[in-house]
Design an enzyme around this catalytic site. Structure first.
Site, short mmCIF file in Angstrom:
data_model
loop_
_atom_site.label_atom_id
_atom_site.label_comp_id
_atom_site.label_asym_id
_atom_site.label_seq_id
_atom_site.Cartn_x
_atom_site.Cartn_y
_atom_site.Cartn_z
N HIS A 209 0.80 -1.23 0.00
CA HIS A 209 0.00 0.00 0.00
C HIS A 209 0.83 1.28 0.00
O HIS A 209 0.28 2.36 -0.06
CB HIS A 209 -0.96 0.02 1.19
CG HIS A 209 -0.26 0.34 2.48
ND1 HIS A 209 0.45 -0.57 3.19
CD2 HIS A 209 -0.15 1.51 3.17
CE1 HIS A 209 0.96 -0.01 4.27
NE2 HIS A 209 0.62 1.25 4.28
C1 UD1 Z 1 -2.41 5.25 6.11
C2 UD1 Z 1 -1.16 5.71 6.87
C3 UD1 Z 1 -0.07 4.63 6.78
C4 UD1 Z 1 -0.61 3.27 7.21
C5 UD1 Z 1 -1.83 2.95 6.38
C6 UD1 Z 1 -2.42 1.60 6.74
C7 UD1 Z 1 -0.69 8.11 6.84
C8 UD1 Z 1 0.14 9.19 6.23
N1 UD1 Z 1 -0.59 6.92 6.29
O1 UD1 Z 1 -2.09 5.23 4.73
O2 UD1 Z 1 1.00 5.00 7.63
O3 UD1 Z 1 0.39 2.28 7.01
O4 UD1 Z 1 -2.81 3.98 6.59
O5 UD1 Z 1 -3.62 1.36 6.13
O6 UD1 Z 1 -1.41 8.37 7.79
N2 UD1 Z 1 -9.58 4.75 2.05
C9 UD1 Z 1 -10.75 4.03 1.94
N3 UD1 Z 1 -11.32 3.56 3.08
C10 UD1 Z 1 -10.79 3.77 4.31
C11 UD1 Z 1 -9.59 4.49 4.40
C12 UD1 Z 1 -9.00 4.96 3.27
O7 UD1 Z 1 -11.26 3.83 0.85
O8 UD1 Z 1 -11.37 3.32 5.30
C13 UD1 Z 1 -8.93 5.28 0.85
C14 UD1 Z 1 -8.81 6.79 0.94
O9 UD1 Z 1 -9.92 7.41 0.39
C15 UD1 Z 1 -7.56 7.07 0.16
C16 UD1 Z 1 -6.74 5.82 0.34
O10 UD1 Z 1 -7.61 4.80 0.79
O11 UD1 Z 1 -7.82 7.27 -1.19
C17 UD1 Z 1 -5.61 6.02 1.26
O12 UD1 Z 1 -6.04 6.34 2.60
P1 UD1 Z 1 -5.18 7.33 3.52
O13 UD1 Z 1 -5.78 7.42 4.88
O14 UD1 Z 1 -4.93 8.57 2.79
O15 UD1 Z 1 -3.76 6.69 3.68
P2 UD1 Z 1 -3.25 5.18 3.63
O16 UD1 Z 1 -2.60 4.96 2.32
O17 UD1 Z 1 -4.33 4.23 4.06
#
Ligand code: UD1
Length: 364
Positions: A209
């Site tokens: 990820h």
């Molecule tokens: C975040 C953390 C990372 C951790 C990871 C584990 C930061 C900077 N990064 O990264 O350290 O290892 O989580 O999962 O805080 N999304 C969904 N559903 C959700 C959550 C997110 O669809 O419940 C989507 C969001 O819309 C976004 C993407 O997933 O497009 C990434 O989510 P985001 O919270 O920005 O960061 P992660 O890549 O999950």
């Protein structure tokens, strides 16, 4: 004493569960201690958040800031504004943050500016790679932390080099491992096990990820092609993070032994990991869990903030260059992977040590 416990994203939930339990225990023994569980809402899907609360018996959050998706700055800004409002309404005595996600940094800043003490669980770890948002989150949080609860000697030494006094640094072990050890007997066979006829040590678990691996189509495709080409047809189980799912939609990568799955609950995921032949990941936390469970782990990153998983544990740093994958997978299949050891104080009792110490510090 009122402690705010901050949780925002998937890797936070297993770290806070034992802290809440330790607070409840101290309270039942007559200590003056209360907590308020604040969920920022950075992760909001059931399978990225809600299922962890249910499986790990974490109580419902007292407050959900519901900040949702957005750029790093949007998320950080929204969290700071929302948490500041909570604190202005009712300040806590201490803000306890875990790990390195955006919620960790944003809540620390909001609290510190209101004069509230910050305790950082898993403080002091460093990848020295400022292209990772998590590294910025760690450095900013630690710059304003009052009490560091650390997982490794390397973390202690990083903090001392940055000028933090020994009186602020407490090597306590790893709360993520408290949760892992506590739940060993509860790990649950996922349905995919019977659906695919999996066998112990007969499959690989993969998670990806990190932006460096999944935000660019060609990089993700090259990594996956190499893994598939060197997998000897062994089943590869790939629970896909939402960030990665968005990219994979256009790529159509298929192989007879590659099995995609939705993100799994904690108990099912760790059941799979425990019995896996090997894990291939770019997560940091998973390398700690494989170290404790003695499962060979290949990390597709160029650095790690958790070097003890390599020097002591079963982890190897493969890098993000797809050409590096073959030699490591050959080593896996030759049966010559190293056997690991478990770092000091990763013993399942870390949260108790943290709360005991916090009570002493706050009485001073
Ligand atoms: C975040 C953390 C990372 C951790 C990871 C584990 C930061 C900077 N990064 O990264 O350290 O290892 O989580 O999962 O805080 N999304 C969904 N559903 C959700 C959550 C997110 O669809 O419940 C989507 C969001 O819309 C976004 C993407 O997933 O497009 C990434 O989510 P985001 O919270 O920005 O960061 P992660 O890549 O999950």
């Amino acid at each position: 004493m009122l402690i705010d416990i901050i949780a925002g994203a998937r890797p936070n939930f297993m770290k806070i569960a034992p802290i809440i339990e330790a607070i409840n225990k101290a309270k039942s023994q007559g200590e003056d201690i209360e907590y308020r569980l604040i969920h920022t809402g950075q992760h909001y899907d059931r399978n990225m958040s809600g299922s962890f609360f249910e499986e790990l018996n974490i109580p419902d959050p007292d407050i959900n800031l519901e900040i949702g998706s957005g750029t790093q700055a949007t998320q950080a800004g929204r969290i700071m504004m929302a948490y500041e409002a909570v604190l202005l309404d009712k300040p806590s005595d201490i803000c306890m943050v875990v790990g390195d996600v955006t919620s960790t940094m944003a809540c620390s800043i909001a609290a510190k500016k209101l004069g509230i003490k910050i305790a950082h669980i898993e403080g002091g770890i460093r990848s020295w790679d400022l292209t990772m948002p998590e590294e910025i989150n760690r450095m900013v949080t630690d710059a304003i932390t009052d009490y560091f609860f650390t997982t490794s000697e390397v973390a202690n030494s990083n903090l001392k080099k940055e000028g933090h006094g020994e009186e602020k640094i407490f090597y306590v072990g790893n709360t993520m491992i408290d949760t892992l050890l506590k739940n060993q007997a509860r790990l649950k066979k996922p349905t995919i096990w019977n659906d695919l006829g999996l066998e112990k040590k007969g499959y690989i678990v993969m998670t990806l990820h990190r932006p460096a691996n999944v935000d660019e189509e060609q990089q993700l495709k090259s990594l996956m092609d190499e893994i598939i080409a060197n997998s000897h047809d062994m089943p590869i189980i790939f629970p896909v993070h939402p960030r990665t799912a968005k990219m994979l939609k256009n790529l159509n990568i298929e192989a007879s032994n590659l099995h995609y799955a939705d993100p799994m609950g904690y108990l099912e995921f760790n059941y799979l990991v425990r019995d896996a032949f090997a894990v291939i990941t770019d997560s940091g936390g998973i390398t700690e869990e494989t170290t404790v469970m003695g499962v060979p782990c290949m990390t597709l990153r160029d650095n790690t903030e958790r070097p003890e998983t390599i020097t002591l544990g079963t982890n190897e740093l493969v890098g993000t260059n797809p050409d590096n994958i073959k030699p490591f997978m050959d080593k896996l299949f030759s049966g010559n992977w190293k056997k690991g050891d478990i770092p000091y104080l990763w013993d399942g009792k870390t949260a108790g040590r943290i709360i005991e110490k916090t009570l002493v510090l706050m009485k001073k």
